[in-house]
Scaffold this active site. Structure first.
Site, PDB file in Angstrom:
ATOM      1  N   GLU A 137       0.763  -1.265  -0.169  1.00  0.00           N
ATOM      2  CA  GLU A 137      -0.059  -0.125   0.062  1.00  0.00           C
ATOM      3  C   GLU A 137       0.817   1.065   0.027  1.00  0.00           C
ATOM      4  O   GLU A 137       0.992   1.896   0.893  1.00  0.00           O
ATOM      5  CB  GLU A 137      -1.044   0.060   0.918  1.00  0.00           C
ATOM      6  CG  GLU A 137      -2.093  -1.146   1.078  1.00  0.00           C
ATOM      7  CD  GLU A 137      -3.218  -0.968   2.300  1.00  0.00           C
ATOM      8  OE1 GLU A 137      -2.949  -0.247   3.189  1.00  0.00           O
ATOM      9  OE2 GLU A 137      -4.076  -1.530   1.862  1.00  0.00           O
ATOM     10  N   GLU A 193      -6.615  -7.672  -0.797  1.00  0.00           N
ATOM     11  CA  GLU A 193      -6.966  -7.864   0.763  1.00  0.00           C
ATOM     12  C   GLU A 193      -8.332  -7.435   0.819  1.00  0.00           C
ATOM     13  O   GLU A 193      -8.922  -6.685   0.261  1.00  0.00           O
ATOM     14  CB  GLU A 193      -6.269  -6.965   1.463  1.00  0.00           C
ATOM     15  CG  GLU A 193      -4.986  -7.234   1.679  1.00  0.00           C
ATOM     16  CD  GLU A 193      -4.213  -6.017   2.622  1.00  0.00           C
ATOM     17  OE1 GLU A 193      -4.806  -5.383   3.595  1.00  0.00           O
ATOM     18  OE2 GLU A 193      -2.861  -5.824   2.674  1.00  0.00           O
TER      19      GLU A 193
HETATM   20  C1  GAL Z   1      -4.565  -2.689   4.908  1.00  0.00           C
HETATM   21  C2  GAL Z   1      -3.116  -3.384   5.241  1.00  0.00           C
HETATM   22  C3  GAL Z   1      -2.741  -4.585   5.946  1.00  0.00           C
HETATM   23  C4  GAL Z   1      -3.892  -4.500   7.220  1.00  0.00           C
HETATM   24  C5  GAL Z   1      -5.071  -4.109   6.463  1.00  0.00           C
HETATM   25  C6  GAL Z   1      -6.168  -4.059   8.076  1.00  0.00           C
HETATM   26  O1  GAL Z   1      -4.499  -1.610   4.576  1.00  0.00           O
HETATM   27  O2  GAL Z   1      -2.437  -3.486   3.894  1.00  0.00           O
HETATM   28  O3  GAL Z   1      -1.610  -4.744   6.179  1.00  0.00           O
HETATM   29  O4  GAL Z   1      -3.278  -3.464   8.131  1.00  0.00           O
HETATM   30  O5  GAL Z   1      -5.084  -2.724   6.213  1.00  0.00           O
HETATM   31  O6  GAL Z   1      -7.330  -3.756   7.534  1.00  0.00           O
END
Ligand code: GAL
Length: 718
Positions: free
Chosen positions: A152, A308
């Site tokens: 990110e 994710e």
């Molecule tokens: C994302 C990040 C992850 C984790 C996740 C939690 O932004 O890439 O590592 O922190 O959020 O929601």
């Protein structure tokens, strides 16, 4: 250039895997359970820099070797990360000059990830060195399906204001503007006599009194995007020296205001995105759909990866609501419907330590005797059933124009109204089309639009002259264009286009604007005779070729045009001079977290989520999520949806009729996805084929249970 990863076959399923947080015996349980759930891809080692390089220049790959072999022996493919978003503490200590500095001049402390300056040469060296070691060691390994560089970009260190950044910015400005006279001309520095004598005099847009040059702020935002892209390229090109697996980095397409993902699109071999629901937002599945459509569009229509999302609650919103029964499945399959060939989560196993221990995971703290785990296993089976969908494309007949530069520019200080917000109109138009079951693409205003029957410009305050001409060509060639107010006002340097507003679009729309009349807070204005109501905006339009469709019937512009249409060449350009809502009695549910922070000075930065999360900058407050609840979507004739319906009809956009707007309907290639977000079953007519999730045979119609999902593969070539 490699494209989508060849393996795993079918739809990739899994998530971030952080085994360094666990003793080795847990790893064996992990792989066994991954197999049970049908996991076939994990993103490995996103945050393990300090494990791999415990001291500067000292490497230890022993544990990573063992994890890679273990996963390989269980047939689980690896998306190998470079852990460069979280430098070790030794890096901070050894290189104090690489520390992140915020707009107010604070040196940001360590003890968390991302706290480095994106323009730091020390960071560049250290991250590249580690990427090289990793690629050298693992690029030839058969378990490595792809590379996940960093994590990110721009999440919390989107912009740094240190002296190193200032120097890098000056170099970037020399490149962009050539000489300081050109910079002064572009930025309009005669205003308030802010003229620069040399590039050395230019400071980053650090904390200043009100009225800081907006063109300076826009250029700083652009420069900062390039700084992150340069970091990505360095690692990517290093990896490519050793192997030909695809390289990606995970975007935050709908949540990170600071990145311009159109600029990122061609840098990655496969576009991947992270998406998190705003739990408290009404009908948040519409925002999910929007993020997925935007991701597919950034990917140029090619398959993309959901890198994710969450199985349940996150940990960083004010109230971290768990997902409702079936919601994880609906969310996952909606991403697939809209072009993702993967369903990946943050993260595999819930952490015991650190900031994210209350974040959901595929394997929760409660273990396998939990409904969440059973849902995870069932989703794995669903995805096996959808293997055939892989690679098929979503075709859209309608495009929404989206430009991050315009987002930044609109939300700077001292606009005609604080209610002018990029996401407010974007969400409103998207929602209205979603309720009409129209799948949309997003497009940059300069892109080739000829494939679309209809193009909508919900919020393009900043629009270059070239982009204005592009829209004109689109209409002249037979396109149907819908433009919302306060679009086409300024150029790339935030200078008003010459003459009356909207300078870049006057001729396309066949009108000009004599004066803006923004409405008071919560003010409304009646439009036409059918009960339409506008919010936020009114303005005095002068027709110059366009015709009035609806006039304002009250307010400062009573009796003057509110909605117009202009026949131009073979096409039509519509203009809507106020904020109509996407469905009756409902303003779009734009969360506060997506707003520019109180219109404080400065281009919005960072990810728009909770300030509690410790991000840099004013991130707003998610405590005030959502607009008014509700949204029955009954589709009366009194809303934006009704107006768009008329344009859709005129443009000949195909779509199903008569379905409730709790049903999400998307075609991906030959496959039909039906996702029921409502509490009643919905019967969809004219559906024949085989249910890919349940094997059911549909002949003539399909009934989707409340909260359920049906994916139909039509018989034969239908
Ligand atoms: C994302 C990040 C992850 C984790 C996740 C939690 O932004 O890439 O590592 O922190 O959020 O929601």
């Amino acid at each position: 250039m490699p494209g989508y990863p060849a393996l795993p076959e079918g739809i990739a399923y899994g998530g971030d895997y952080n085994p360094e947080q666990w003793p080795e015996e847990v790893w064996r349980e992990d792989v066994r359970l991954m197999r049970e759930a049908g996991v076939n891809l994990v993103s490995l080692g996103v945050f393990n820099w300090s494990m791999l390089e415990p001291a500067e220049g000292v490497y230890d790959f022993d544990r990573l070797d063992r994890i890679v072999e273990l996963l390989h022996s269980w047939g689980i493919m690896i998306n190998l990360a470079t852990p460069t978003s979280s430098p070790p503490t030794w890096f901070r200590t050894a290189h104090p000059g690489a520390r992140l500095v915020d707009r107010e001049g604070h040196v940001i402390a360590g003890g968390t990830r991302h706290s480095f300056c994106p323009s730091s040469p020390e960071y560049a060296t250290a991250s590249q060195r580690l990427a090289e070691r990793l690629a050298e060691r693992y690029a030839g390994h058969p378990a490595i399906a792809m590379w996940h560089v960093h994590n990110e970009y721009g999440w919390a260190n989107a912009r740094c204001y240190c002296e190193t950044s200032a120097e890098a910015f000056r170099d970037w400005l020399r490149e962009r503007h050539g000489d300081v006279a050109a910079l002064n001309a572009a930025w309009g520095t005669t205003f308030w006599g802010l003229t620069y004598g040399s590039f050395e005099e230019v400071e980053p847009p650090r904390l200043a009194l009100p009225g800081q040059l907006t063109a300076l702020q826009l250029d700083y935002a652009r420069f900062s995007v390039e700084a992150h892209i340069a970091n990505f390229r360095r690692e990517r090109d290093t990896i490519r020296r050793f192997g030909d697996q695809p390289v990606t980095t995970n975007f935050m397409i709908a949540n990170c205001v600071a990145m311009d993902y159109w600029r990122w699109a061609d840098e990655v071999d496969v576009v991947s995105n992270d998406h998190y629901l705003e739990a408290a937002r009404a009908e948040n599945h519409i925002e999910l759909a929007m993020a997925a459509d935007l991701t597919r569009s950034v990917a140029g229509g090619r398959a993309w990866m959901l890198m994710e999302h969450s199985t349940g609650a996150v940990n960083w919103q004010p109230r971290n609501l768990a997902k409702r029964p079936g919601e994880m499945r609906r969310n996952s399959l909606a991403h697939v419907a809209r072009g993702s060939d993967s369903v990946l989560f943050f993260q595999w196993r819930a952490s015991r330590h650190g900031a994210e221990k209350f974040h959901s995971a595929m394997l929760p703290h409660a273990g396998t005797d939990s409904s969440l785990w059973r849902d995870v296993v069932a989703l794995g089976a669903d995805l096996r059933g959808l293997a055939g969908v892989r690679g098929s494309r979503v075709e859209a007949e309608v495009a929404l124009v989206w430009d991050w530069e315009s987002f930044w520019a609109l939300e700077l200080e001292w606009r005609p109204s604080v209610d002018l917000r990029f996401r407010e109109r974007m969400d409103a138009y998207y929602e209205a089309l979603w309720r009409e079951h129209v799948t949309v693409d997003f497009a940059h205003p300069g892109a080739d639009l000829s494939a679309y029957r209809m193009v909508v410009v919900p919020s393009s305050y900043l629009l270059t002259e070239a982009a204005g001409k592009n829209l004109r060509r689109y209409v002249e060639a037979g396109g149907h264009l819908v433009v919302s107010y306060f679009s086409g006002i300024v150029d790339e340097n935030d200078a008003v286009h010459p003459g009356a507003h909207p300078g870049a679009l006057r001729d396309v729309l066949g009108l000009s604007v004599e004066e803006f009349h923004p409405l008071p807070e919560n003010g409304t204005v009646p439009v036409g005779d059918d009960g339409l109501t506008g919010r936020i905006w009114s303005e005095r339009i002068r027709l110059a070729g366009a015709r009035t469709v609806h006039a304002f019937t009250g307010g400062p512009d009573a009796g003057h045009p509110a909605v117009t249409r202009h026949e131009l060449g073979a096409g039509t350009a519509w203009y809507v001079a106020t904020a109509l809502d996407p469905s009756p009695d409902r303003a779009p549910g734009v969360p506060e977290g997506f707003r520019a922070p109180g219109h404080a000075p400065g281009v919005p930065e960072g990810r728009r989520d909770s300030g509690d999360r410790g991000d840099l900058g004013d991130l707003g407050d998610l405590g005030d999520l959502g607009g008014p609840a509700g949204g029955t979507g009954t589709g009366t004739e009194r809303d934006l949806r009704a107006l768009l319906r008329a344009v859709l009809d005129q443009a000949g956009v195909s779509r199903p009729r008569g379905l409730p707007d709790t049903l999400e309907l998307v075609r991906r290639g030959r496959y039909l996805f039906l996702i029921n977000h409502g509490e009643e079953p919905v019967t969809v007519p004219e559906v024949s084929g085989t249910g890919m999730l349940d094997g059911a045979a549909y002949t003539g119609s399909a009934t989707v249970p409340a909260g359920g999902v049906t994916v139909v593969e039509p018989a034969g070539d239908a």
